[in-house]
Motif scaffolding. Structure first.
Motif: not given
Length: 802
Positions: A539-559
């Motif tokens: 989930x969310x392996x290819x995400x783009x977001x803000x520097x304040x976001x969780x920067x884990x490799x994968x994204x949590x629920x609801x991704x």
């Protein structure tokens, strides 16, 4: 599995019986459902292929479950690996009768794929077990059948438990099942092997080998007849030979046939032939089978690169998982074909079946449409990536699984390489080297015509080891697969000048570097981006977001969607694909506009991701704000215009990564980019500002589908303004209804983090679009699909069913 209904008089329908229809299903951990007398009358009736993990969960609890998703799914990495979907145990039961003419014959049950651990009973008797969820398998059920009864019962238990996959796997019998009925002397599944050892423009020699099985209890003497048919139904070669088949033994018969002026198979002209092999005893045709094949040559060298029919070809590749987006893992014939159509239309000429063999229908579509394939076997060997994965069975089952893959797929002209593994932890250890040798030896015994590769990564899993320590693994491979290591190509070539390299995985942000090296060096034969298509899980392996976001490799629920593909979950082109079009010389110019960032924020793009660019000039509420605009081109310069006025022009070249970047204040209208070589216009692209949503446009992939109860139509839904422009920021709930000779099978959009049911006839559009998949019923007629949404003109479309 070799089967076709073309050409021959032999009754193939009787031999290869469709076994997909009329199964009873229950998702429950029952203990007595294997019994032939078990009462399954209250179970659900369905047809295969089937994936229960994509279906709505029974309990829909706000904040905990949505459609097929559960925040308590229990999958690897807190459910992120499998997209928060649920496995479990499922039972399938089916009654069948052997026709009078089929009694006292050999009967086999053939499964193209079931995920993951499968147990089979016939008439309450245990038949066998299969561990690997991606390989095809079959059981001889002759001893368990009631030959003189009108009722036999097959019971299948499929279990998908624990942490066994790094991506969405699906659950259940997700590919086709066949009942194979033969005389005692027969050609078994995968028992025909076709090669083309000599090929020229004037003639080709085709070698056909058939393995014959004799369970008659006595020696048999007869004839083997072979006919080769071209695409126009003409016999272009035939031969026959006498054969003696010892009792209870398998015998191999090989014949060579000459084809004059052959039509070669290529990606531009994927010409196919059919080989028909028949067994004759006492003047009677007791068995026959057919296999498609292509006449072509493939060659690999560090000097000339990859060559198809003697011509150099760079592999524009993408890695592809097996799932089919909003249909889950269910491998419907049409969705497998559409997947190849999408790949080809988006510029790909090669795919890597990561990290396991694809469906038969996918490979048939690659053969028919002209797509090259790296056919991969495993994601792990003896050492695990998840505690419950295939590693625990590898030592006992690798040989039978590799045999299944190679024997099933070796006649496909689209398959150019076998891959024995992906990012194997023990790849360079002494144990891994020995496994590599065994895998290679086994494959070479089954198919001597193709080379072998493996996708090798840097030692992030062994901190402190250097890249040079991959040498023992690479030394054994014919073609060396590099995962995310483009900067090693040139130094490795200096040390190993005969090494043939391929980028088995790369990321979109390194597309320029990878493709420059492919075009520069013949020893780098291609690049396979991760991934060609979005897929469920990771989930969310290819995400783009803000520097304040969780920067884990994968994204949590609801991704729930990896969102790293060139093509999104419903088949639309994503921004990085437009850049690939320029790199691959498909398009002279493309353009992308970066979505506005919140004030004071910095964008962080994941390693597998792409900046939040869109092919849009519709940004209401941002008038007068500066936007970043990238223009991609191989021209010498690009000119950017807004509402007919030139804003700026800039040079482009490889030194700019074929990119010109502009700052443009947003003003509604038309944004246009023009590409020039000197003063010659090579191409242009423009975006127009859309106004408010006004109507819907429905686009069906095919206006006519088959009335077989299995065929699919894919209807793209687009929100448009009054002028017919797509409204790219439209997120509007829509409701669907289908009438007539078909039904809605699935509905969804490409949003990677908006969980919803794929089975309910409603969906919110994402970036102004969504997808409806319609399945035909049995019987001719018409399907009427109607769509409504608040504030929009209702829309409808008709699909012919024949």
């Amino acid at each position: 599995m070799e089967c076709s209904h073309r050409h021959a008089k032999f009754n193939f329908k009787s031999k290869f019986q469709n076994f997909d229809v009329g199964w009873r299903f229950n998702k429950d951990s029952l203990s007595d459902a294997k019994s032939s007398n078990f009462d399954d009358s209250q179970w659900r009736i369905l047809d295969l292929p089937h994936d229960w993990s994509i279906e709505d969960l029974l309990e829909q609890i706000p904040g905990k479950t949505t459609g097929p998703f559960s925040i308590e799914s229990g999958g690897p990495r807190n459910g992120m690996s499998n997209g928060h979907t649920v496995g479990g145990t499922g039972w399938y039961r089916k009654k069948f009768a052997l026709n009078t003419e089929d009694r006292n014959k050999q009967v086999a049950l053939y499964f193209e794929g079931a995920y993951t651990e499968t147990d089979v009973w016939v008439n309450g008797q245990y038949v066998g077990n299969h561990k690997y969820g991606y390989t095809s398998f079959y059981f001889d059920i002759t001893p368990f059948c009631h030959q003189n009864s009108d009722s036999n019962v097959v019971a299948v238990r499929v279990k998908n438990f624990g942490e066994n996959s790094r991506w969405y796997s699906g659950s259940g019998i997700y590919r086709h099942v066949k009942l194979v009925v033969t005389n005692p002397t027969f050609i078994g599944p995968w028992s025909v092997y076709i090669t083309t050892p000599i090929v020229s423009e004037t003639e080709a020699w085709v070698q056909v080998s058939a393995e014959l099985t004799n369970k008659s209890g006595q020696e048999q003497k007869g004839l083997i007849k072979i006919k080769l048919w071209d695409a126009d139904n003409r016999v272009v070669a035939d031969a026959e030979t006498e054969v003696t088949i010892p009792k209870e033994l398998d015998t191999n018969c090989t014949q060579s046939l000459k084809v004059n002026t052959p039509k070669l198979w290529s990606i531009e002209n994927p010409n196919l032939y059919v080989a028909e092999v028949s067994v004759w005893l006492n003047g009677k045709n007791v068995d026959a089978t057919q296999a498609n094949f292509g006449i072509r040559t493939i060659g690999f060298s560090s000097k000339n690169g990859f060559q198809l029919n003697g011509k150099a070809l760079e592999l524009k590749g993408g890695c592809v998982h097996h799932d089919n987006g909003i249909l889950g893992a269910a491998a419907y014939d049409r969705v497998e074909e559409r997947k190849v159509e999408l790949l080809k239309s988006h510029g790909f000429n090669a795919v890597r079946s990561s990290h396991y063999p694809p469906s038969e229908k996918f490979l048939e579509a690659c053969d028919r449409l002209g797509m090259l394939v790296i056919d991969e076997s495993f994601d792990m060997w003896q050492l695990p990536k998840n505690k419950d994965d295939y590693h625990q069975y590898f030592d006992s089952y690798w040989e039978s699984d590799v045999t299944s893959i190679v024997k099933r797929d070796r006649n496909h002209p689209s398959v150019i390489l076998w891959s024995i593994g992906n990012e194997i932890e023990e790849r360079a250890d002494s144990s891994g080297i020995e496994i590599t040798k065994k895998l290679i030896e086994t494959i070479k015994q089954l198919d001597s015509t193709r080379l072998i590769t493996e996708a090798v990564n840097e030692f992030w899993d062994h901190p402190g080891r250097k890249w040079e320590m991959t040498a023992p693994a690479f030394e054994l491979l014919d073609v060396c697969g590099y995962n995310y290591q483009w900067w090693q190509y040139e130094p490795d070539h200096q040390q190993f000048p005969n090494r043939i390299m391929v980028g088995t995985e790369s990321v979109p942000k390194h597309a320029f570097e990878n493709w420059q090296l492919v075009e520069k060096h013949p020893y780098v034969i291609g690049d396979f981006v991760w991934t060609a298509m979005d897929y469920l899980g990771e989930s969310g392996l290819g995400h783009a977001g803000y520097e304040t976001d969780n920067q884990e490799q994968l994204k949590p629920w609801p991704w729930f969607n990896a969102y790293c593909g060139d093509i999104d979950l419903i088949g639309n082109k994503k921004p990085q694909s437009y850049y690939h079009d320029v790199l691959w010389r498909i398009s002279p110019v493309e353009m992308a506009v970066h979505a506005p960032l919140a004030e004071g924020c910095t964008e962080i793009v994941s390693y597998w991701g792409w900046p939040d660019e869109q092919q849009s000039w519709t940004w209401p509420g941002h008038e007068g704000e500066l936007f970043d605009v990238n223009v991609y081109s191989r021209a010498s310069k690009v000119v950017l215009q807004l509402n007919g006025k030139t804003i700026d022009e800039k040079p482009v070249s490889d030194s700019t990564r074929f990119t010109a970047s502009f700052k443009v204040r947003y003003q509604p209208g038309e944004l246009k980019a023009l590409a020039y070589n000197q003063d010659k216009l090579l191409g242009e692209v423009s975006f127009k500002t859309a106004t408010r949503p006004a109507k819907l446009k429905l686009i069906v992939d095919r206006p006519t589908i088959n009335a077989d109860g299995k065929d699919l139509a894919f209807v793209s839904v687009e929100v448009q303004d009054v002028e017919g422009c797509r409204v790219p920021d439209a997120a509007i709930p829509l409701v669907f209804s289908a009438y007539g000779a078909g039904e809605i099978l699935a509905v969804g959009n490409a949003n990677p983090s908006e969980m919803a049911s794929f089975k309910q006839p409603k969906c919110k559009t994402f970036q102004g679009s969504c997808l409806v998949i319609i399945r035909s019923k049995k019987g001719r007629g018409n399907i009427s699909l109607k769509v409504i949404g608040a504030g929009l003109e209702p829309a409808s479309i008709s699909i012919d069913v024949r």
